[in-house]
Design a protein around this motif. Sequence first.
Motif, PDB file in Angstrom:
ATOM      1  N   MET A  59       0.810  -1.209   0.000  1.00  0.00           N
ATOM      2  CA  MET A  59       0.000   0.000   0.000  1.00  0.00           C
ATOM      3  C   MET A  59       0.846   1.262   0.000  1.00  0.00           C
ATOM      4  SD  MET A  59      -3.261  -0.484   2.535  1.00  0.00           S
ATOM      5  CE  MET A  59      -4.751  -1.309   1.971  1.00  0.00           C
ATOM      6  N   ASN A  60       0.238   2.335  -0.508  1.00  0.00           N
ATOM      7  CA  ASN A  60       0.879   3.634  -0.365  1.00  0.00           C
ATOM      8  C   ASN A  60       0.666   4.150   1.055  1.00  0.00           C
ATOM      9  OD1 ASN A  60      -1.721   4.967  -0.198  1.00  0.00           O
ATOM     10  ND2 ASN A  60      -1.844   4.872  -2.424  1.00  0.00           N
ATOM     11  N   ARG A  61       1.354   5.212   1.383  1.00  0.00           N
ATOM     12  CA  ARG A  61       1.335   5.714   2.761  1.00  0.00           C
ATOM     13  C   ARG A  61      -0.065   6.163   3.191  1.00  0.00           C
ATOM     14  NH1 ARG A  61       6.005   9.807   4.365  1.00  0.00           N
ATOM     15  NH2 ARG A  61       7.115   7.910   3.737  1.00  0.00           N
ATOM     16  N   GLN A  62      -0.817   6.760   2.278  1.00  0.00           N
ATOM     17  CA  GLN A  62      -2.143   7.253   2.624  1.00  0.00           C
ATOM     18  C   GLN A  62      -3.090   6.111   2.982  1.00  0.00           C
ATOM     19  OE1 GLN A  62      -3.904   9.679  -0.419  1.00  0.00           O
ATOM     20  NE2 GLN A  62      -5.873   9.884   0.614  1.00  0.00           N
ATOM     21  N   ASP A  63      -3.080   5.048   2.169  1.00  0.00           N
ATOM     22  CA  ASP A  63      -3.969   3.920   2.436  1.00  0.00           C
ATOM     23  C   ASP A  63      -3.558   3.152   3.691  1.00  0.00           C
ATOM     24  OD1 ASP A  63      -5.572   4.468   0.275  1.00  0.00           O
ATOM     25  OD2 ASP A  63      -4.486   3.143  -1.088  1.00  0.00           O
ATOM     26  N   SER A  64      -2.241   2.991   3.915  1.00  0.00           N
ATOM     27  CA  SER A  64      -1.807   2.286   5.125  1.00  0.00           C
ATOM     28  C   SER A  64      -2.144   3.102   6.371  1.00  0.00           C
ATOM     29  CB  SER A  64      -0.304   1.995   5.063  1.00  0.00           C
ATOM     30  OG  SER A  64       0.451   3.190   5.013  1.00  0.00           O
ATOM     31  N   ALA A  65      -2.096   4.429   6.263  1.00  0.00           N
ATOM     32  CA  ALA A  65      -2.471   5.273   7.394  1.00  0.00           C
ATOM     33  C   ALA A  65      -3.959   5.131   7.711  1.00  0.00           C
ATOM     34  CB  ALA A  65      -2.124   6.735   7.100  1.00  0.00           C
ATOM     35  N   ARG A  66      -4.768   4.932   6.670  1.00  0.00           N
ATOM     36  CA  ARG A  66      -6.208   4.729   6.884  1.00  0.00           C
ATOM     37  C   ARG A  66      -6.461   3.451   7.671  1.00  0.00           C
ATOM     38  NH1 ARG A  66      -9.056   1.386   4.316  1.00  0.00           N
ATOM     39  NH2 ARG A  66      -7.668   1.317   2.503  1.00  0.00           N
ATOM     40  N   ILE A  67      -5.763   2.378   7.306  1.00  0.00           N
ATOM     41  CA  ILE A  67      -5.923   1.127   8.056  1.00  0.00           C
ATOM     42  C   ILE A  67      -5.452   1.304   9.492  1.00  0.00           C
ATOM     43  CG2 ILE A  67      -5.041  -1.232   8.275  1.00  0.00           C
ATOM     44  CD1 ILE A  67      -5.204  -1.504   5.287  1.00  0.00           C
ATOM     45  N   ALA A  68      -4.337   1.997   9.677  1.00  0.00           N
ATOM     46  CA  ALA A  68      -3.839   2.227  11.041  1.00  0.00           C
ATOM     47  C   ALA A  68      -4.860   3.008  11.862  1.00  0.00           C
ATOM     48  CB  ALA A  68      -2.512   2.975  10.989  1.00  0.00           C
ATOM     49  N   ARG A  69      -5.560   3.979  11.247  1.00  0.00           N
ATOM     50  CA  ARG A  69      -6.581   4.736  11.980  1.00  0.00           C
ATOM     51  C   ARG A  69      -7.758   3.839  12.350  1.00  0.00           C
ATOM     52  NH1 ARG A  69      -5.356   8.688   8.117  1.00  0.00           N
ATOM     53  NH2 ARG A  69      -7.225   8.138   6.903  1.00  0.00           N
TER      54      ARG A  69
END
Length: 361
Positions: A133-143
Amino acid sequence: MRTGADATDPRILGLFDHNGILSRKRRLAGAPRVPGPYRVDLLDELGYELRTVLPAQGRGHRKVRDVIEHRSGLDIDMAVRAMPEAWRADAVLAMFERRAQFVARLRRRGIAPYAGRPLWAVSCWWAEELRGMNRQDSARIARDIEGIDGLLVFSTNQQEIFAETGVPAHKIHSIDFGVDPEFYSPDPTAARRFQVFSAGVDRGRDFESLIGAAELLPQTRFDIFTQPGRIARNLPANVTLHSPVDIVAHRDNLRAADLVVVPTHDLAYPTGQSVLLEASGCGACVAVTSTKAMNQYFEDGVTALAMPLHDPEGIARVIERAQSDPALRERVGANARRAVVEHFNFRRMWTEIGALITSAG
């Protein structure tokens, strides 16, 4: 407030697809058991009261659900309909990631009733998705994971992947997967029908390398059970493709195999562990690709035979070794059966999960 003989049993609300898991009261009255995914219904035998809601019923209901969930990208319908049960629950268990995301977002915003109940989720695919994943999508999962108290995964290697995304280590719990050793059991009377047997439909199967090995072993018969169209290449004469079969026929096939082969790619999750453990429960000798995720499910030369990754020649050598040594196959199969009975089974798996969920509640 709950009253009655089972009033002290922790109540777990399960969010997952099923065909009608029955309440304890109806089962005690003689209604037949309806298993849930991964035999989650065993929680109700282990001192917990498992409550569920059915997936959308009726054509109109499903159509409205599909429109709303397609537009939102979230599984909303079941979570909303389960709210009355959530008010009475001690904890919520979502299977799998898609069932957890909407509830996790409600919890992050403090929205009742989910905000007041611990949320646990079984994760099968997030770790693999995070790797690409790109950083934006991985950050969404982390949230989303911020709204989950505990994430249950089936291999320890995933803990590092989640940590790299910023997920706190205490949220990720590795649980060894299991199967039903009563159903997947040996049958000494089963006639041997397969020399090399392989089955699977998920994207983690490396049938290309297995077929490459078959080309090097023209005197050995290979039978592969998978979805039509899954293998596009021309096949050697000693390889036969079959469509998937039902669970009983699948078990009978495992019992009828000299060697069960589980060829896989290297994914973050342990792709193929179900067939590995099902065959092991049947007392079959299994050869399986050695990857970081799968290695916790077998001991090479003891409970299975390790195959190299993406290496037809190496796979052929392992198969030849097993073929030439019936005593090895018998010993490995017996050890594998013992491992399933003693550890890699659903009852032990749900005992551990139930204890985690309620101890953190």
